[in-house]
Design a protein around this motif. Structure first.
Motif, PDB file in Angstrom:
ATOM      1  N   CYS A 141     -23.952   5.158  38.293  1.00  0.00           N
ATOM      2  CA  CYS A 141     -23.982   6.623  38.274  1.00  0.00           C
ATOM      3  C   CYS A 141     -23.156   7.080  39.469  1.00  0.00           C
ATOM      4  O   CYS A 141     -23.504   6.798  40.619  1.00  0.00           O
ATOM      5  N   THR A 142     -22.063   7.756  39.193  1.00  0.00           N
ATOM      6  CA  THR A 142     -21.175   8.210  40.260  1.00  0.00           C
ATOM      7  C   THR A 142     -21.373   9.697  40.510  1.00  0.00           C
ATOM      8  O   THR A 142     -21.562  10.475  39.579  1.00  0.00           O
ATOM      9  N   ILE A 143     -21.333  10.042  41.780  1.00  0.00           N
ATOM     10  CA  ILE A 143     -21.461  11.437  42.188  1.00  0.00           C
ATOM     11  C   ILE A 143     -20.255  11.744  43.063  1.00  0.00           C
ATOM     12  O   ILE A 143     -20.170  11.244  44.188  1.00  0.00           O
ATOM     13  N   ALA A 144     -19.320  12.494  42.534  1.00  0.00           N
ATOM     14  CA  ALA A 144     -18.110  12.791  43.295  1.00  0.00           C
ATOM     15  C   ALA A 144     -17.614  14.178  42.916  1.00  0.00           C
ATOM     16  O   ALA A 144     -17.680  14.574  41.767  1.00  0.00           O
ATOM     17  N   GLY A 145     -17.133  14.879  43.883  1.00  0.00           N
ATOM     18  CA  GLY A 145     -16.613  16.212  43.645  1.00  0.00           C
ATOM     19  C   GLY A 145     -15.106  16.235  43.755  1.00  0.00           C
ATOM     20  O   GLY A 145     -14.447  15.202  43.765  1.00  0.00           O
ATOM     21  N   ARG A 146     -14.589  17.418  43.860  1.00  0.00           N
ATOM     22  CA  ARG A 146     -13.145  17.668  43.958  1.00  0.00           C
ATOM     23  C   ARG A 146     -12.375  16.942  42.877  1.00  0.00           C
ATOM     24  O   ARG A 146     -12.400  17.330  41.732  1.00  0.00           O
ATOM     25  N   SER A 147     -11.702  15.857  43.215  1.00  0.00           N
ATOM     26  CA  SER A 147     -10.834  15.203  42.226  1.00  0.00           C
ATOM     27  C   SER A 147     -11.441  13.939  41.636  1.00  0.00           C
ATOM     28  O   SER A 147     -10.749  13.154  41.015  1.00  0.00           O
ATOM     29  N   ASP A 148     -12.691  13.699  41.815  1.00  0.00           N
ATOM     30  CA  ASP A 148     -13.461  12.588  41.250  1.00  0.00           C
ATOM     31  C   ASP A 148     -12.629  11.370  40.843  1.00  0.00           C
ATOM     32  O   ASP A 148     -12.600  10.986  39.684  1.00  0.00           O
ATOM     33  N   GLY A 149     -11.997  10.743  41.796  1.00  0.00           N
ATOM     34  CA  GLY A 149     -11.328   9.480  41.527  1.00  0.00           C
ATOM     35  C   GLY A 149     -12.324   8.338  41.416  1.00  0.00           C
ATOM     36  O   GLY A 149     -12.036   7.295  40.841  1.00  0.00           O
ATOM     37  N   LEU A 150     -13.509   8.532  41.973  1.00  0.00           N
ATOM     38  CA  LEU A 150     -14.514   7.468  42.024  1.00  0.00           C
ATOM     39  C   LEU A 150     -14.962   7.012  40.642  1.00  0.00           C
ATOM     40  O   LEU A 150     -15.019   5.811  40.364  1.00  0.00           O
ATOM     41  N   SER A 151     -15.266   7.950  39.766  1.00  0.00           N
ATOM     42  CA  SER A 151     -15.794   7.581  38.450  1.00  0.00           C
ATOM     43  C   SER A 151     -14.803   6.735  37.663  1.00  0.00           C
ATOM     44  O   SER A 151     -15.163   5.695  37.105  1.00  0.00           O
ATOM     45  N   GLY A 152     -13.559   7.155  37.616  1.00  0.00           N
ATOM     46  CA  GLY A 152     -12.533   6.391  36.903  1.00  0.00           C
ATOM     47  C   GLY A 152     -12.281   5.043  37.549  1.00  0.00           C
ATOM     48  O   GLY A 152     -12.073   4.035  36.863  1.00  0.00           O
ATOM     49  N   MET A 153     -12.303   5.012  38.871  1.00  0.00           N
ATOM     50  CA  MET A 153     -12.092   3.748  39.583  1.00  0.00           C
ATOM     51  C   MET A 153     -13.201   2.758  39.245  1.00  0.00           C
ATOM     52  O   MET A 153     -12.941   1.585  38.974  1.00  0.00           O
ATOM     53  N   VAL A 154     -14.436   3.230  39.270  1.00  0.00           N
ATOM     54  CA  VAL A 154     -15.560   2.354  38.943  1.00  0.00           C
ATOM     55  C   VAL A 154     -15.440   1.895  37.492  1.00  0.00           C
ATOM     56  O   VAL A 154     -15.547   0.700  37.195  1.00  0.00           O
ATOM     57  N   ALA A 155     -15.199   2.823  36.582  1.00  0.00           N
ATOM     58  CA  ALA A 155     -15.123   2.480  35.158  1.00  0.00           C
ATOM     59  C   ALA A 155     -14.002   1.487  34.860  1.00  0.00           C
ATOM     60  O   ALA A 155     -14.158   0.615  33.999  1.00  0.00           O
ATOM     61  N   PRO A 213     -21.274  14.964  38.527  1.00  0.00           N
ATOM     62  CA  PRO A 213     -20.674  15.689  39.643  1.00  0.00           C
ATOM     63  C   PRO A 213     -21.592  16.790  40.168  1.00  0.00           C
ATOM     64  O   PRO A 213     -22.245  17.474  39.383  1.00  0.00           O
ATOM     65  N   PRO A 214     -21.665  16.930  41.484  1.00  0.00           N
ATOM     66  CA  PRO A 214     -22.500  17.989  42.061  1.00  0.00           C
ATOM     67  C   PRO A 214     -21.839  19.347  41.901  1.00  0.00           C
ATOM     68  O   PRO A 214     -20.628  19.433  41.713  1.00  0.00           O
ATOM     69  N   GLU A 215     -22.648  20.389  41.978  1.00  0.00           N
ATOM     70  CA  GLU A 215     -22.099  21.741  41.971  1.00  0.00           C
ATOM     71  C   GLU A 215     -21.208  21.898  43.196  1.00  0.00           C
ATOM     72  O   GLU A 215     -21.524  21.386  44.266  1.00  0.00           O
ATOM     73  N   THR A 275     -13.293  23.427  38.154  1.00  0.00           N
ATOM     74  CA  THR A 275     -12.402  22.420  38.726  1.00  0.00           C
ATOM     75  C   THR A 275     -13.099  21.099  38.955  1.00  0.00           C
ATOM     76  O   THR A 275     -12.621  20.045  38.567  1.00  0.00           O
ATOM     77  N   TYR A 276     -14.271  21.116  39.571  1.00  0.00           N
ATOM     78  CA  TYR A 276     -14.951  19.866  39.879  1.00  0.00           C
ATOM     79  C   TYR A 276     -15.358  19.130  38.617  1.00  0.00           C
ATOM     80  O   TYR A 276     -15.256  17.910  38.523  1.00  0.00           O
ATOM     81  N   LEU A 277     -15.808  19.858  37.619  1.00  0.00           N
ATOM     82  CA  LEU A 277     -16.234  19.240  36.373  1.00  0.00           C
ATOM     83  C   LEU A 277     -15.033  18.717  35.595  1.00  0.00           C
ATOM     84  O   LEU A 277     -15.074  17.629  35.015  1.00  0.00           O
ATOM     85  N   HIS A 278     -13.953  19.469  35.614  1.00  0.00           N
ATOM     86  CA  HIS A 278     -12.739  19.096  34.899  1.00  0.00           C
ATOM     87  C   HIS A 278     -12.227  17.729  35.358  1.00  0.00           C
ATOM     88  O   HIS A 278     -11.818  16.908  34.543  1.00  0.00           O
ATOM     89  N   SER A 279     -12.281  17.460  36.656  1.00  0.00           N
ATOM     90  CA  SER A 279     -11.772  16.183  37.152  1.00  0.00           C
ATOM     91  C   SER A 279     -12.624  15.021  36.660  1.00  0.00           C
ATOM     92  O   SER A 279     -12.111  13.929  36.417  1.00  0.00           O
ATOM     93  N   SER A 280     -13.917  15.228  36.486  1.00  0.00           N
ATOM     94  CA  SER A 280     -14.779  14.161  35.971  1.00  0.00           C
ATOM     95  C   SER A 280     -14.573  13.941  34.477  1.00  0.00           C
ATOM     96  O   SER A 280     -14.660  12.815  33.989  1.00  0.00           O
ATOM     97  N   LEU A 281     -14.303  15.009  33.761  1.00  0.00           N
ATOM     98  CA  LEU A 281     -14.105  14.898  32.313  1.00  0.00           C
ATOM     99  C   LEU A 281     -12.803  14.189  31.953  1.00  0.00           C
ATOM    100  O   LEU A 281     -12.680  13.641  30.865  1.00  0.00           O
ATOM    101  N   ASN A 282     -11.834  14.203  32.855  1.00  0.00           N
ATOM    102  CA  ASN A 282     -10.524  13.617  32.574  1.00  0.00           C
ATOM    103  C   ASN A 282     -10.352  12.266  33.247  1.00  0.00           C
ATOM    104  O   ASN A 282      -9.471  12.073  34.079  1.00  0.00           O
TER     105      ASN A 282
END
Length: 150
Positions: free
Chosen positions: A51-65, A76-78, A87-94
């Motif tokens: 479970c990744t929690i990252a804001g802004r440009s969320d490179g963490l989730s894709g890196m882990v995956a 992603p946190p608010e 913006t924060y959600l968009h980076s996690s969705l992509n």
């Protein structure tokens, strides 16, 4: 954990008796360290869900995956001091291609998604999940009151 968002996820996982480990790293600032953390967990021999929690440009989730065969749930946190709500959600969705990430915005729901993933291989847990779903249904139907138009 000092992050309230992470605490909500961990609290829910505890309710379901799901063991977890809380780690902190950054795909952009500490990429080698993140890969080291993944290596430690990948070699544990345990079934995992990240479970990744990252804001802004969320490179963490894709890196882990991209570096694991296990499921990754991004929560992603608010935004507080960065960007707007989209913006924060968009980076996690992509997430990058070939690096699938399931994105769940609500921390409790992220934890429940993880619980359901573990329920695939644990019949007792799956039965508890089914009981929980039924309790939720009953609570909603009781709140309805059942009054019909005369």
């Amino acid at each position: 954990a000092d992050h309230p968002h992470a605490l909500k996820i961990m609290d829910e996982l505890q309710k379901w008796r799901i063991m977890y480990v809380y780690r902190v790293g950054s795909a952009h600032k500490t990429p080698a360290y993140c890969l080291e953390i993944l290596g430690d967990h990948e070699n544990s021999g345990k079934e995992l869900v990240y479970c990744t929690i990252a804001g802004r440009s969320d490179g963490l989730s894709g890196m882990v995956a991209a570096n694991t065969a296990y499921p990754v749930v991004a929560c992603p946190p608010e935004p507080q001091s960065f960007g707007d709500a989209g913006t924060y959600l968009h980076s996690s969705l992509n997430a990058p291609s070939e690096a699938p990430v399931a994105v769940v915005k609500d921390p409790k729901n992220a934890a429940l998604a993880i619980v359901k993933i573990f329920g695939l291989s644990d019949r007792e847990l799956r039965a508890e999940i089914e009981q929980h779903i039924e309790k939720v249904r009953q609570r909603i139907m009781e709140a309805d009151g059942g009054q019909k138009i005369q």
